[in-house]
Design an enzyme around this catalytic site. Structure first.
Site: not given
Lengths: 273, 273
Positions: B17, B123, B72, B48, B141-142
């Site tokens: 990406q 992955d 992140d 979060h 957290d996708s």
């Protein structure tokens, strides 16, 4: 934040502000005052249900309701869904808003044709100063505290509202976004605190207003608590079928995010929830 | 919806990406993957805190936590605030996200340097298929269910997550906006319902994601109820000082707006609130 406009249905300077109704992509028809989004057909029910049903399900039996601002008719539409309501007066300062909505936004403005409704084109501040009628619920459905709407956030206005309210009366007011306008929220709560024994604030989540999380203040002349005095059975028994509002959402709305609770706690009547 | 970019701090194609970190006007630094906002320094704590503290305050004593995605570091940062946590593994598919955040977003990524954290660039679907370790809490957290993230919304992935969870384990997953993605929400709840005895969904209000109201799913392997099993004293005694999360917000988050409750009710474990 922007919206794609497919077609402008109405655009005029009213003397007070620029009023536009457009057909948007994805949000249905939208009303803009001076370029600020007032409503979209797609999500207006969220705002109008939350401003109307919270006070009307807390008040034991509201009969006379006053709406200040809200010339689009959406708040009036939700008020009229309560069969106890016998009279609803809309006081909107800008005749152009009312006529543009009557012409192009029947989803909200059709309610203004109901026989229980009286529409007055007048400054809300002047109306409450001169009015003799009394109301069980007053809903201040105003724009931002800027320009001609500033007095709607002031002491004098709320002293008059207090005078017009019946002994068990409730006033609910549009109060900006906690993410963007905590200072304005504190200021309105302080103003209300000078006129009412108990003030509260509650939130809902908006799709088209910048700030996403948005608030209404709740002030009672009597001892009503907007959370404890809600009877979920009354909501269920009403048969009201809402898009956003239900009894669980009503109570949850008074649970404030920590940053907002911490900033406003000293101004509020009771610990949240 | 758009943001004003003052300066681009990082911009690279990772092979998976396009990853960008920018300095914005009004929202601090922001992370974008393929042009979609992942976080802003201004409001990332809302997301979060709500993805991490809900499962960690419901679980009696989570020690081992797995975070899938979330390169992140913001979710990991909130997980580590719970002193019971002895190990937190982050499995992020895109090394570029982790390195860009380590370099330009210390507000979230600094947490990745904690000694309890292990970062695996892999992955998430492959990791849960091969892993032998067990976890008390798994947090997915996708991004959106599109492209390489699609398998993170599938049956096979959640069957593996179920296998990795301890007997009282909980999995919480990012689940889009009810305003925009009710069908995707129903699909994920159905998937979870095939692997877990009880599934729930909860909401929070986001400033920078389109859709404003945003959801997480909550599924327990054991009988934990995310509302009834929350002890507000435990939240208070933790001394955790949050921006958005508190015990009242935790419980209120499970009170769904009527349109969402009606659409998803048949998939949920218990009536809301």
């Amino acid at each position: 934040m922007g919206f794609r406009v497919e077609r402008t249905l109405f655009s005029a300077d009213s003397g007070l502000q620029h009023v536009a109704v457009v057909e948007s992509t994805g949000f249905g028809r939208m009303l803009f005052n001076d370029g600020a989004v007032m409503l979209s057909e797609r999500d207006e029910r969220v705002y109008h249900e939350m401003i109307a049903h919270v006070p009307l399900f807390v008040h034991p039996r509201a009969q006379r309701v006053l709406v200040i601002g809200g010339g689009d008719g959406g708040t009036v539409r939700e008020v009229l869904r309560h069969p106890s309501v016998t009279a609803c007066r809309l006081v909107e300062i800008d005749a152009t808003v009312v006529s543009a909505c009557r012409q192009h936004l029947p989803q909200t403005a059709a309610a203004l044709e109901d026989s229980r409704v009286e529409v007055s084109v007048e400054d809300g501040v002047a109306y409450v100063a001169r009015a003799a009628e009394r109301y069980d619920v007053v809903i201040v459905d105003s724009g931002d505290p800027a320009g001609f709407a500033v007095p709607l956030f002031g002491d004098r206005f709320y002293a008059d509202v207090e005078r017009l309210l019946t002994d068990d009366g409730i006033v609910v007011s549009q109060c900006q976004s906690p993410f963007n306008d905590l200072t304005a929220q504190a200021r309105l709560l302080e103003t209300l605190g000078r006129c009412f024994p108990r003030v509260h604030i509650y939130n809902y989540c908006n799709l088209t207003y910048p700030g996403a999380l948005w608030s209404f203040t709740f002030a009672g002349k009597g001892p009503r608590n907007p959370v404890e005095d809600l009877d979920p059975r009354r909501v269920a028994d009403s048969g009201l079928s809402c898009f956003y509002y239900n009894a669980a959402v009503h109570r949850a709305a008074f649970c404030l995010p920590q940053f907002q609770a911490a900033a406003l706690r000293h101004l509020l009547a009771s610990p949240q929830c």
